[in-house]
Design an enzyme around this catalytic site. Sequence first.
Site, mmCIF file in Angstrom:
data_model
loop_
_atom_site.group_PDB
_atom_site.id
_atom_site.type_symbol
_atom_site.label_atom_id
_atom_site.label_comp_id
_atom_site.label_asym_id
_atom_site.label_seq_id
_atom_site.Cartn_x
_atom_site.Cartn_y
_atom_site.Cartn_z
ATOM 1 N N PRO A 12 0.797 -1.231 0.000
ATOM 2 C CA PRO A 12 0.000 0.000 0.000
ATOM 3 C C PRO A 12 0.829 1.281 0.000
ATOM 4 O O PRO A 12 0.288 2.365 -0.169
ATOM 5 C CB PRO A 12 -0.811 -0.125 1.290
ATOM 6 C CG PRO A 12 0.038 -0.955 2.173
ATOM 7 C CD PRO A 12 0.753 -1.935 1.292
ATOM 8 N N ASP A 35 3.191 2.875 -11.404
ATOM 9 C CA ASP A 35 1.964 3.685 -11.383
ATOM 10 C C ASP A 35 2.076 4.719 -10.266
ATOM 11 O O ASP A 35 2.915 4.591 -9.386
ATOM 12 C CB ASP A 35 0.742 2.805 -11.040
ATOM 13 C CG ASP A 35 0.540 1.709 -12.047
ATOM 14 O OD1 ASP A 35 0.549 1.999 -13.238
ATOM 15 O OD2 ASP A 35 0.360 0.551 -11.615
ATOM 16 N N LYS A 57 -1.133 8.734 -13.973
ATOM 17 C CA LYS A 57 -1.538 10.120 -14.211
ATOM 18 C C LYS A 57 -0.545 11.033 -13.510
ATOM 19 O O LYS A 57 -0.248 10.844 -12.343
ATOM 20 C CB LYS A 57 -2.906 10.391 -13.586
ATOM 21 C CG LYS A 57 -4.011 9.589 -14.164
ATOM 22 C CD LYS A 57 -5.293 9.877 -13.400
ATOM 23 C CE LYS A 57 -6.200 8.684 -13.478
ATOM 24 N NZ LYS A 57 -7.207 8.632 -12.476
ATOM 25 N N GLY A 89 -0.249 -2.298 -4.124
ATOM 26 C CA GLY A 89 -0.891 -3.397 -3.406
ATOM 27 C C GLY A 89 -0.450 -4.740 -3.961
ATOM 28 O O GLY A 89 0.738 -5.016 -4.112
ATOM 29 N N ASP A 90 -1.428 -5.568 -4.277
ATOM 30 C CA ASP A 90 -1.159 -6.846 -4.929
ATOM 31 C C ASP A 90 -1.470 -6.664 -6.418
ATOM 32 O O ASP A 90 -2.568 -6.207 -6.759
ATOM 33 C CB ASP A 90 -2.064 -7.939 -4.334
ATOM 34 C CG ASP A 90 -1.735 -9.283 -4.957
ATOM 35 O OD1 ASP A 90 -1.134 -10.114 -4.280
ATOM 36 O OD2 ASP A 90 -2.060 -9.484 -6.151
ATOM 37 N N ILE A 93 -4.890 -7.764 -8.045
ATOM 38 C CA ILE A 93 -6.200 -7.265 -7.596
ATOM 39 C C ILE A 93 -6.443 -5.900 -8.227
ATOM 40 O O ILE A 93 -5.736 -4.926 -7.914
ATOM 41 C CB ILE A 93 -6.251 -7.184 -6.053
ATOM 42 C CG1 ILE A 93 -6.057 -8.577 -5.454
ATOM 43 C CG2 ILE A 93 -7.580 -6.584 -5.597
ATOM 44 C CD1 ILE A 93 -6.010 -8.614 -3.949
ATOM 45 N N MET A 172 -11.809 1.695 -5.155
ATOM 46 C CA MET A 172 -12.217 2.844 -5.984
ATOM 47 C C MET A 172 -13.672 3.219 -5.704
ATOM 48 O O MET A 172 -14.506 3.273 -6.621
ATOM 49 C CB MET A 172 -11.998 2.514 -7.474
ATOM 50 C CG MET A 172 -10.536 2.224 -7.777
ATOM 51 S SD MET A 172 -10.252 1.298 -9.279
ATOM 52 C CE MET A 172 -10.559 -0.371 -8.780
HETATM 53 C C1 SAM Z 1 -6.277 0.207 -9.375
HETATM 54 S S1 SAM Z 1 -6.711 -0.266 -7.738
HETATM 55 C C2 SAM Z 1 -5.280 -1.164 -7.267
HETATM 56 C C3 SAM Z 1 -5.466 -1.985 -6.010
HETATM 57 C C4 SAM Z 1 -4.194 -2.696 -5.573
HETATM 58 N N1 SAM Z 1 -3.775 -3.667 -6.548
HETATM 59 C C5 SAM Z 1 -4.300 -3.348 -4.200
HETATM 60 O O1 SAM Z 1 -4.229 -4.563 -4.076
HETATM 61 O O2 SAM Z 1 -4.411 -2.585 -3.212
HETATM 62 C C6 SAM Z 1 -6.522 1.273 -6.933
HETATM 63 C C7 SAM Z 1 -7.458 1.409 -5.731
HETATM 64 O O3 SAM Z 1 -6.936 0.636 -4.656
HETATM 65 C C8 SAM Z 1 -7.189 1.297 -3.437
HETATM 66 N N2 SAM Z 1 -5.896 1.673 -2.838
HETATM 67 C C9 SAM Z 1 -4.669 1.418 -3.336
HETATM 68 N N3 SAM Z 1 -3.725 1.861 -2.489
HETATM 69 C C10 SAM Z 1 -4.378 2.400 -1.440
HETATM 70 C C11 SAM Z 1 -3.962 3.005 -0.221
HETATM 71 N N4 SAM Z 1 -2.676 3.148 0.076
HETATM 72 N N5 SAM Z 1 -4.912 3.444 0.638
HETATM 73 C C12 SAM Z 1 -6.229 3.281 0.372
HETATM 74 N N6 SAM Z 1 -6.683 2.717 -0.760
HETATM 75 C C13 SAM Z 1 -5.772 2.273 -1.646
HETATM 76 C C14 SAM Z 1 -8.045 2.518 -3.774
HETATM 77 O O4 SAM Z 1 -9.407 2.124 -3.737
HETATM 78 C C15 SAM Z 1 -7.585 2.803 -5.186
HETATM 79 O O5 SAM Z 1 -8.539 3.592 -5.888
#
Ligand code: SAM
Length: 240
Positions: A12, A35, A57, A89-90, A93, A172
């Site tokens: 995260p 990203d 972006k 994240g992962d 996902i 999101m």
């Molecule tokens: C394109 S998705 C990628 C998710 C990522 N693969 C994961 O496993 O966390 C992006 C969304 O993940 C969530 N997200 C990712 N990083 C975050 C963080 N540090 N804090 C809160 N939400 C997060 C938000 O909902 C964001 O809009």
Amino acid sequence: MSGFVSFVGSGPGDPELLTLKAVDRLRAADIVLFDDLSAGPVLRHVRADADLVAVGKRAGRPSPSQSHVSALLVAHAATGARVVRLKSGDPAIFGRLEEEIVALRDAGIGFEIVPGISSASAAAAAAAIPLTRRLSARRVQFVTGHDVTGTLPQARNMAALADPDATTVVFMPKRTFPALADDLVAHGLPPHTPALFAENVGHPDQRLTRTTVAALADRLRATVSEAPALILYGPLMEEA
Ligand SMILES: C[S@@+](CC[C@H](N)C(=O)[O-])C[C@H]1O[C@@H](n2cnc3c(N)ncnc32)[C@H](O)[C@@H]1O
């Protein structure tokens, strides 16, 4: 000679939540495509002589198209480089991993996937919420708040989403949650169902707000911040 691509989960944002394998791949990389959400302190592991390429972006510019990112990945790997494709994240996902895997397969380029700690797991951990509970949350589901058009997915499995025995994590979620919440309540989910709004998880300005489905919907109807955020709702364990 063709290179090799490691899809690496950055977690995260907290550099301590990187896996050892992720650190190894970042150190070995000749080039790292990252990203917005995977940028930050984790990039300190990249060698000074490696190339860093932002593919998210930036400064109000629109994000590059997915086909452009996939083509970049193939082009860099085709030079023989060790490429890291860093995803927040992962990577598996909501990370558009499929599109990039297909492009590499079509080009005959080898790859691996190094899993990361999803923001969902990190948010739950930060708030001391078990995602499953033996008696009350026997299921956990990860869903997206918007589809490719940026709106709430039309085809929603409302029986699953309004299941009172499941913990649901909405990625999101910010702009579409009010509409989703209305639909949840219409399908029988009590409005006072516990919810967690988790912003900037794993960053110094992390914010965790315990609330309810209805109250969170009202809040997001009134104001939406730019911070990445997740919503968890369901039979969430209470604060001590
Ligand atoms: C394109 S998705 C990628 C998710 C990522 N693969 C994961 O496993 O966390 C992006 C969304 O993940 C969530 N997200 C990712 N990083 C975050 C963080 N540090 N804090 C809160 N939400 C997060 C938000 O909902 C964001 O809009």
